[in-house]
Motif scaffolding. Structure first.
Motif, PDB file in Angstrom:
ATOM      1  N   ALA A  19      -3.372   0.310  -6.985  1.00 23.67           N
ATOM      2  CA  ALA A  19      -4.706  -0.228  -6.698  1.00 23.67           C
ATOM      3  C   ALA A  19      -4.983  -0.064  -5.214  1.00 23.67           C
ATOM      4  CB  ALA A  19      -4.790  -1.690  -7.097  1.00 23.67           C
ATOM      5  N   LEU A  20      -6.133   0.500  -4.882  1.00 25.74           N
ATOM      6  CA  LEU A  20      -6.519   0.747  -3.488  1.00 25.74           C
ATOM      7  C   LEU A  20      -7.549  -0.265  -3.041  1.00 25.74           C
ATOM      8  CD1 LEU A  20      -6.357   2.556  -0.972  1.00 25.74           C
ATOM      9  CD2 LEU A  20      -8.156   3.971  -1.985  1.00 25.74           C
ATOM     10  N   GLY A  21      -7.242  -0.987  -1.947  1.00 26.86           N
ATOM     11  CA  GLY A  21      -8.171  -1.967  -1.406  1.00 26.86           C
ATOM     12  C   GLY A  21      -9.150  -1.353  -0.431  1.00 26.86           C
ATOM     13  N   GLY A  24      -7.962   0.169   2.924  1.00 22.63           N
ATOM     14  CA  GLY A  24      -7.133   1.365   2.957  1.00 22.63           C
ATOM     15  C   GLY A  24      -5.688   1.120   2.576  1.00 22.63           C
ATOM     16  N   VAL A  25      -5.386  -0.074   2.054  1.00 24.32           N
ATOM     17  CA  VAL A  25      -4.027  -0.392   1.627  1.00 24.32           C
ATOM     18  C   VAL A  25      -3.888  -0.119   0.128  1.00 24.32           C
ATOM     19  CG1 VAL A  25      -2.299  -2.207   1.361  1.00 24.32           C
ATOM     20  CG2 VAL A  25      -3.723  -2.126   3.414  1.00 24.32           C
ATOM     21  N   LEU A  26      -2.975   0.778  -0.210  1.00 21.19           N
ATOM     22  CA  LEU A  26      -2.691   1.085  -1.605  1.00 21.19           C
ATOM     23  C   LEU A  26      -1.473   0.282  -2.046  1.00 21.19           C
ATOM     24  CD1 LEU A  26      -3.253   2.948  -4.119  1.00 21.19           C
ATOM     25  CD2 LEU A  26      -1.477   4.459  -3.194  1.00 21.19           C
ATOM     26  N   THR A  27      -1.618  -0.511  -3.099  1.00 18.79           N
ATOM     27  CA  THR A  27      -0.511  -1.287  -3.641  1.00 18.79           C
ATOM     28  C   THR A  27       0.006  -0.617  -4.901  1.00 18.79           C
ATOM     29  OG1 THR A  27      -1.418  -3.344  -2.754  1.00 18.79           O
ATOM     30  CG2 THR A  27       0.227  -3.538  -4.496  1.00 18.79           C
ATOM     31  N   VAL A  28       1.282  -0.276  -4.881  1.00 17.14           N
ATOM     32  CA  VAL A  28       1.941   0.357  -6.028  1.00 17.14           C
ATOM     33  C   VAL A  28       2.921  -0.665  -6.611  1.00 17.14           C
ATOM     34  CG1 VAL A  28       3.412   2.251  -6.798  1.00 17.14           C
ATOM     35  CG2 VAL A  28       1.726   2.639  -4.986  1.00 17.14           C
ATOM     36  N   ALA A  59      -8.448   8.158   2.495  1.00 12.53           N
ATOM     37  CA  ALA A  59      -8.822   6.785   2.156  1.00 12.53           C
ATOM     38  C   ALA A  59      -7.627   5.847   2.183  1.00 12.53           C
ATOM     39  CB  ALA A  59      -9.483   6.741   0.775  1.00 12.53           C
ATOM     40  N   VAL A  60      -6.419   6.382   2.051  1.00 10.56           N
ATOM     41  CA  VAL A  60      -5.204   5.566   2.059  1.00 10.56           C
ATOM     42  C   VAL A  60      -4.604   5.558   3.455  1.00 10.56           C
ATOM     43  CG1 VAL A  60      -2.900   5.209   1.083  1.00 10.56           C
ATOM     44  CG2 VAL A  60      -4.745   6.132  -0.356  1.00 10.56           C
ATOM     45  N   ASP A 121       3.235  10.571   5.956  1.00 11.00           N
ATOM     46  CA  ASP A 121       2.767  10.185   7.284  1.00 11.00           C
ATOM     47  C   ASP A 121       2.299   8.730   7.322  1.00 11.00           C
ATOM     48  OD1 ASP A 121       3.308  12.625   8.357  1.00 11.00           O
ATOM     49  OD2 ASP A 121       1.257  13.368   8.296  1.00 11.00           O
ATOM     50  N   LYS A 122       1.704   8.279   6.220  1.00  7.19           N
ATOM     51  CA  LYS A 122       1.208   6.909   6.175  1.00  7.19           C
ATOM     52  C   LYS A 122       2.391   5.929   6.149  1.00  7.19           C
ATOM     53  CE  LYS A 122      -2.387   9.485   4.826  1.00  7.19           C
ATOM     54  NZ  LYS A 122      -3.317   9.180   3.751  1.00  7.19           N
TER      55      LYS A 122
END
Length: 286
Positions: A19-21, A24-28, A59-60, A121-122
């Motif tokens: 889920a992408l907030g 820009g934080v993606l939670t897996v 976006a992430v 990189d992120k």
């Protein structure tokens, strides 16, 4: 975020949700609680695919990994490793059927997961909500930050099965503990609680169980708000510095600084400092 960018988030990956907030934080979230989020080839291949997509998606900014239930990721599914093959990708032939298959499987799939995360990189955050054992423990060590719930347990206990930390766990532990303590940790099959892991330097922070999601989100938001280009270059520079000589590291960081010093974020950072205000980085991402 464009529909093209969001496309991979709609994919039904095996073994985890994402889920992408808006920050820009993606939670897996690993989603096999019935097996304590144990992994097989399908989960690993899909995870590599997700990380590849994340690398290419502006976006992430930051990725948080966590788990459902009692585990973060409790190693490989030794009882049903080949039983489940649902995946967003076609079935792959072979595996651990012979010596060559084991070598190919490790190099192509198991080791490639941690390699993909380290190459990303992120910045990444492992929010360790429960058991992080063997493969899951090494995966957490491959992330940039680790926050553990107080009830979490973690370790590389492969010798309990007569197996090796074949996904790169020995190298990651040496990086974190040094040779002597890594030898003790692995040879004695240690599984430690969160507070002991913190004392050893294996996790950055320990919080009460109910505070873990908020603590991980707060850290991820802080990282997502920073100057992304400079932070990503610094991540790569830190990882390289661990394997470079002093002279090599000086040349490497000078090359990156020749880029970052002339980016809009640097100008904004100096301007904000002189004006005594908070900087507003990452105009290029907006």
């Amino acid at each position: 975020m464009s529909s093209e960018q969001a496309g991979y988030l709609d994919t039904e990956y095996f073994g985890f949700d994402q889920a992408l907030g808006s920050d820009g934080v993606l939670t897996v979230t690993f989603n096999r609680p019935e097996s304590m989020n144990a992994s097989n080839h399908s989960m690993k291949r899909d995870l590599i695919e997700l990380v590849t997509q994340v690398q290419m998606d502006d976006a992430v900014r930051v990725v948080v990994f966590t788990g459902q239930g009692r585990a973060f990721w409790a190693g490989d599914d030794l009882g049903g490793y080949e039983a489940e093959r649902p995946s967003s990708m076609p079935e792959i032939f072979g595996g651990h059927h012979n010596a060559a298959g084991t070598y190919n499987s490790l190099r192509t799939i198991s080791q490639a997961v941690n390699t993909a995360v380290r190459r990303l990189d992120k910045l990444t955050v492992a929010a360790i909500n429960g058991f992080a054992i063997q493969t899951g423990f090494s995966f957490a060590l491959a992330c940039d930050f680790r926050i553990a719930a107080r009830s979490a347990r973690m370790g590389s206990a492969t010798l309990r099965f007569g197996l090796l930390p074949d996904e790169g766990g020995q190298w990651l532990l040496v990086q974190h503990l040094g040779v002597a303590r890594a030898t003790d940790f692995m040879m004695r099959k240690r599984i430690v609680d969160a507070d002991t892991a913190h004392e050893l330097g294996l996790v950055h922070e320990v919080v009460d169980d109910e505070e873990l999601p908020a603590a991980a989100a707060e850290l991820a938001a802080e990282l997502a708000d920073g100057p992304q280009v400079a932070m990503r270059m610094l991540k790569r520079s830190i990882l390289l510095a661990a394997e470079m000589t002093w002279e090599q590291s000086l040349d490497e960081i000078a090359s990156k600084t020749a880029i970052t010093d002339h980016l809009p974020d640097a100008a904004e950072g100096v301007s904000a400092f002189l004006s005594k205000r908070q900087p507003e980085f990452n105009d290029w991402l907006r």
